[in-house]
Write an enzyme that holds these catalytic residues in place. Structure first.
Site, short mmCIF file in Angstrom:
data_model
loop_
_atom_site.label_atom_id
_atom_site.label_comp_id
_atom_site.label_asym_id
_atom_site.label_seq_id
_atom_site.Cartn_x
_atom_site.Cartn_y
_atom_site.Cartn_z
N LYS A 181 0.72 -1.28 -0.01
CA LYS A 181 -0.06 -0.13 0.11
C LYS A 181 0.94 1.23 -0.01
CE LYS A 181 -1.68 2.51 2.84
NZ LYS A 181 -1.73 4.18 1.79
N GLU A 255 10.03 1.18 10.57
CA GLU A 255 11.08 2.17 10.17
C GLU A 255 10.61 3.57 10.29
OE1 GLU A 255 13.09 4.94 9.10
OE2 GLU A 255 12.87 4.29 7.02
N CYS A 289 13.84 10.74 6.41
CA CYS A 289 13.89 10.30 7.83
C CYS A 289 15.30 10.70 8.64
CB CYS A 289 13.21 8.72 8.12
SG CYS A 289 14.49 7.50 7.19
N GLU A 390 10.05 15.92 14.62
CA GLU A 390 10.42 15.85 13.12
C GLU A 390 9.56 16.79 12.26
OE1 GLU A 390 11.63 12.17 10.38
OE2 GLU A 390 9.79 12.01 11.04
#
Length: 498
Positions: A181, A255, A289, A390
């Site tokens: 997906k 992750e 990331c 973040e």
């Protein structure tokens, strides 16, 4: 309105080797962030659409994929890598049109995944068990490593092909089948990858793609025939997925996010540092990331290095990421652009000083594009929101430090632990710092490097498990212990032996 805009293309799910429209007929539109115009229209998959994909994957797992030898499976993965490399330009272009990252970077990623598929293809027939030397010498005990079944791969938008292959290659090499997906932002390339896999000879149903948003993702995670979930994305979404999967006692490969520290000592080569820090935060508009979003410079070089970075940031050319001379494209979505703005505004309210950037950027001819200026903030407190969360945009926070002990505490002072960089000519200090940094990857005198045979993953809230390297394939296997009594002696059922 852009009268020259192309009409949005239509895409179907790819299930069991065929394009399939959604059973409920619902669709969603993705936007080209460079122009603000529609890129394509995709299926908003329902639970029934997800079920069809999972059932196809399960049938392929029980049928043609399991019947192939590991060596043959591995060679098919290699052939798939060849076809992806042959079509790298097409894949890179559609990804750049969806997420706004530079065509040069997307092209390199589309070509590099060939190495990943060769590596894991080569590992496919090297998955071995062992004979266990039991104290009961009449028993032969051995272990077998077997695939799990159907793996759900939920992929983000920032490097869709690269991250898809990082997940799918070890899963397939281990003998599993997959349902992918992709992000709603970048759904097209996953469909292209599935078609190329079948051209390579990988049986239909081994790789399936369903598009859609949260509802499709939840249906996939909840499906009783999904044996493992692999997710790459934010830590918040990762927590929610792990909680749902945990209700079925299904494991996750996660992750997740990062708030990576980039540490520079005063003996470092400043030319190398300048290039590394810029690449770590601005090369992908901060949409990675592993972005080095917290930079710590020793006081002896702080002012000089900050000055150099400000000068370079002012010169970064924003523009159409399909053009070779563009150095930074737009951020991927209007929501991400708004997030960049709000987080910088909050940082300023918390006392940060904008050294450069700090606002949207208008690019001539691309008035509706999602452009944000390369931004550097100073005077940010360690516990400030922007230092603990973040951004996923082109925003760098710079902080001076004096000692190794001080900067180690600052670098480790977040809930994240994905990556870290450090720059120094003192190798003793470099290795001691690497030992002390709470991060899954530590770069010394480089940044943002990755390889197919080196494990990648995070500490703390940055994830669970590892991608890349031999460690990755173990995440998609389960161990069976087989006991075989070789003696013909009959044991008294009521007398136990040690």
């Amino acid at each position: 309105m852009n009268i020259n805009a192309k009409p949005a293309r239509r895409f179907a799910n790819h299930v069991n080797g065929q394009d399939q429209d959604g059973r409920q007929g619902e669709t969603f539109e993705s936007i080209n962030p460079t122009t603000g115009a529609a890129f394509g229209r995709f299926v908003e998959s329902s639970p029934a659409d997800v079920d069809a994909a999972v059932q196809a994957a399960r049938a392929a797992f029980d049928g043609p994929w399991r019947k192939l030898s590991p060596t043959r499976r591995g060679r098919l993965l290699m052939r798939w890598g060849d076809l992806i490399a042959d079509n790298a330009e097409k894949i890179a272009t559609i990804e750049t049109e969806q997420n706004g990252k530079l065509i040069a970077e997307m092209r390199i990623q589309a070509r590099l995944v060939q190495d990943w598929l060769y590596y894991f293809g080569g590992l496919a027939d090297k998955i071995e068990g062992r004979v266990v030397p039991l104290d009961r010498t009449s028993v032969l005990n051995y272990t077998v490593n077997e695939p799990l079944g159907v793996v759900a791969a939920i992929i983000p938008w920032n490097s869709p092909t690269f991250l898809t292959i990082m997940t799918v290659a070890p899963a397939l090499a281990a003998g599993n089948t997959v349902v992918i997906k992709p992000s709603e932002v970048t759904s097209a390339s996953a469909i292209e990858l599935a078609r190329l896999a079948e051209q390579a000879g990988i049986p239909a149903g081994v790789i399936n793609v369903v598009t859609g948003g949260r509802a499709a993702g939840e249906a996939l995670v909840d499906h009783p025939a999904v044996a493992k979930v692999s997710f790459t994305g934010s830590d918040g979404a990762g927590r929610a997925i792990a909680a749902r999967a945990g209700q079925r006692l299904v494991s996750c490969m996660l992750e997740l996010g990062g708030k990576s520290a980039n540490i520079v000592f005063d003996d470092a080569d400043l030319d190398q540092v300048e290039a590394g820090v810029l690449a770590g935060i601005f090369a992908a508009a901060g949409q990675t990331c592993i972005a080095g979003s917290r930079a710590y410079f020793q006081k002896g070089i702080y002012d000089r290095l900050v000055g150099r970075l400000i000068e370079r940031a002012n010169k970064i050319k924003l523009g159409d990421p399909l053009k070779a001379d563009t150095q930074m494209g737009p951020v991927a979505t209007a929501a991400q652009l708004a997030k960049d703005e709000s987080m910088v505004a909050r940082a300023v309210e918390d006392g940060a000083k904008v050294l450069v950037g700090g606002q949207r950027r208008r690019v001539e001819g691309l008035d509706d594009g999602f452009f944000y200026a390369p931004t550097i903030l100073g005077n940010t407190k360690p516990d400030a929101f922007i230092m603990q969360n973040e951004v996923f945009g082109p925003v760098l926070c710079v902080t001076p430090f004096e000692s190794e002990e001080e900067v180690l505490a600052l670098a480790n002072g977040t809930r994240f632990g994905l990556a870290a960089g450090l720059w120094t000519a003192d190798l003793r200090r470099a290795h001691l710092m690497a030992r002390g940094l709470q991060a899954g990857t530590v770069w010394i005198n480089t940044y943002r490097a990755m390889a197919f045979n080196s494990p990648f993953g995070g500490f703390k809230n940055s994830g669970i498990g590892r991608l890349n390297g031999a460690e990755a394939i173990q995440s998609f296997l389960q161990t069976k212990s087989v006991w075989c009594e070789l003696s013909r002696d009959v044991q008294d059922p009521f007398v136990l032996k040690a």
